[in-house]
Enzyme design. Sequence first.
Site, short mmCIF file in Angstrom:
data_model
loop_
_atom_site.label_atom_id
_atom_site.label_comp_id
_atom_site.label_asym_id
_atom_site.label_seq_id
_atom_site.Cartn_x
_atom_site.Cartn_y
_atom_site.Cartn_z
N ARG A 179 -10.39 -131.04 -11.83
CA ARG A 179 -10.95 -132.38 -11.92
C ARG A 179 -11.86 -132.52 -13.14
O ARG A 179 -12.06 -133.61 -13.64
CB ARG A 179 -11.78 -132.69 -10.66
CG ARG A 179 -10.97 -132.82 -9.39
CD ARG A 179 -11.89 -132.88 -8.17
NE ARG A 179 -12.82 -133.99 -8.20
CZ ARG A 179 -12.55 -135.24 -7.83
NH1 ARG A 179 -11.35 -135.53 -7.38
NH2 ARG A 179 -13.46 -136.18 -7.89
N GLU A 306 -28.84 -134.46 -2.45
CA GLU A 306 -27.58 -134.41 -1.69
C GLU A 306 -27.34 -132.98 -1.22
O GLU A 306 -27.38 -132.04 -2.01
CB GLU A 306 -26.47 -134.85 -2.66
CG GLU A 306 -25.18 -135.22 -2.02
CD GLU A 306 -24.25 -135.88 -3.04
OE1 GLU A 306 -24.70 -136.73 -3.84
OE2 GLU A 306 -23.06 -135.51 -3.04
N TYR A 354 -8.10 -135.02 -1.19
CA TYR A 354 -9.29 -135.32 -1.99
C TYR A 354 -8.92 -136.41 -3.00
O TYR A 354 -8.55 -136.12 -4.12
CB TYR A 354 -9.68 -134.01 -2.69
CG TYR A 354 -11.00 -133.95 -3.42
CD1 TYR A 354 -11.86 -135.03 -3.56
CD2 TYR A 354 -11.40 -132.74 -3.99
CE1 TYR A 354 -13.06 -134.91 -4.23
CE2 TYR A 354 -12.61 -132.60 -4.66
CZ TYR A 354 -13.42 -133.69 -4.78
OH TYR A 354 -14.61 -133.56 -5.46
N ASP A 356 -9.56 -139.91 -5.28
CA ASP A 356 -10.53 -140.80 -5.90
C ASP A 356 -10.21 -142.24 -5.51
O ASP A 356 -9.10 -142.54 -5.06
CB ASP A 356 -10.50 -140.64 -7.43
CG ASP A 356 -11.12 -139.33 -7.87
OD1 ASP A 356 -11.96 -138.79 -7.12
OD2 ASP A 356 -10.77 -138.83 -8.95
N1 UDP Z 1 -18.58 -128.39 -9.74
C1 UDP Z 1 -19.42 -127.33 -9.99
N2 UDP Z 1 -20.57 -127.54 -10.69
C2 UDP Z 1 -20.93 -128.78 -11.11
C3 UDP Z 1 -20.07 -129.87 -10.86
C4 UDP Z 1 -18.89 -129.64 -10.16
O1 UDP Z 1 -19.15 -126.20 -9.59
O2 UDP Z 1 -22.02 -128.92 -11.72
C5 UDP Z 1 -17.32 -128.12 -8.98
C6 UDP Z 1 -17.56 -128.27 -7.47
O3 UDP Z 1 -16.76 -127.30 -6.79
C7 UDP Z 1 -17.04 -129.66 -7.21
C8 UDP Z 1 -15.86 -129.75 -8.18
O4 UDP Z 1 -16.32 -129.04 -9.34
O5 UDP Z 1 -16.63 -129.84 -5.87
C9 UDP Z 1 -15.43 -131.15 -8.55
O6 UDP Z 1 -16.54 -131.84 -9.08
P1 UDP Z 1 -16.65 -133.42 -8.99
O7 UDP Z 1 -17.82 -133.84 -9.82
O8 UDP Z 1 -15.34 -134.02 -9.27
O9 UDP Z 1 -17.03 -133.62 -7.43
P2 UDP Z 1 -17.39 -134.95 -6.57
O10 UDP Z 1 -18.19 -135.86 -7.46
O11 UDP Z 1 -16.07 -135.53 -6.10
O12 UDP Z 1 -18.21 -134.39 -5.44
#
Ligand code: UDP
Length: 390
Positions: A179, A306, A354, A356
């Site tokens: 992603r 969060e 999952y 969007d």
């Molecule tokens: N992730 C991470 N570090 C970060 C941001 C994201 O390890 O600083 C990983 C984490 O496993 C997360 C995934 O990348 O679930 C996808 O990130 P995204 O921002 O798409 O997650 P969302 O906003 O949908 O929670």
Amino acid sequence: MKYFMSDKPAIGVAGAGFSGAVIAHQLAEQGHPVSVFDARSHVAGNCHTERDAESGVMAHVYGPHIFHTDDERVWRFVNRFGSFEPYVNRVKAITGGRVFSLPINLLTINQFFGKTFNPHEAAGFIASLGDNRIENPRSFEEQALRFVGRELYEAFFKSYTIKQWGVPPSALPASILKRLPVRFNYDDNYFAHRHQGMPREGYTAIVARLLDHPRITVHLGRAFHRSEAGNYGHVFHSGPIDGWFDHAEGRLGYRTLDFEPIRGEGDFQGCAVMNYCDDSVPWTRISEHKHFAPWEPRDKTLCFREFSRECSPEDTPYYPIRLVAEKAQLARYVDRARHEWGVTFVGRLGTYRYLDMDVTIREALETADAFLESRRSGAPMPAFVNDPLA
Ligand code: UDP
């Protein structure tokens, strides 16, 4: 026939999030009376936004939602129901006591390693850190080690992911990390899509407008149960697929989120989203919601820490976990669903994926198209328009 004089069968929709609202709207436009049910007291599901009385800030009640898409049909569609303000998500991340830019880009790489690489040099350097022995990365961890190497993986992804998902990254699919882009320029836009924005009046106003139709009746605070399906010509279920079957195959695993509000004056953190990548901090990120609406400056501020944890029966499900065990269980639910008469399962919870927002809306539009076509051709409407096991 319920509620309306119509030659079209009444449709039942369980869930008033984007999936349910888009399907309801599309079918109502084509003459179907539609009844929409939602157990909560508001529409828009987890995209729900609400103006906070104390600060005046538009709060993303179930966590940050940023609209981004490459899909022209979806972009045109949502813009009919609300106006979008330009917004670009630029995330920051704290790791090892320092702040960096995310997704990993040239600034992140140069600051992290104390270098002044140009794009070509940075690409070569990162390639030299990647583990080339991993030919076909299957897990999140393998994907990270292959493409960014151990140091960046451990700094930015390992602990955050354990906090977010409750399992080691070696147990998660590579698709979760895919992603996020890695860039060898200074572009710090979190998303790589052509269109990105925030609805001026929030997501709930958009969903309410979708549902504001003379042929749609909305029942809030009212869960829909499988036993009622016989009252309708067809049902679209956007709630959890395991819930439809009263968890007969056991509960599918979800992550839920807890939000701890922080209130105050001025600017708390200077950006909308700050990720906390160290395991010494229990929260995954802090979002400051007035920065999601830069067109309406506020003196007061409202932020949320969060926290992610396992979802119990009383909690709101957010993220489908989809590990090997859940996939086998999901396959049993999919089999049950394919033997169910007159129900189509849709959305993040209905198909346990999952998704969007833009994908959810595209699939809902396609589902409505498929239903209208099935009524024209006489072909049966399938349990899934989008295969949960794909
Ligand atoms: N992730 C991470 N570090 C970060 C941001 C994201 O390890 O600083 C990983 C984490 O496993 C997360 C995934 O990348 O679930 C996808 O990130 P995204 O921002 O798409 O997650 P969302 O906003 O949908 O929670």
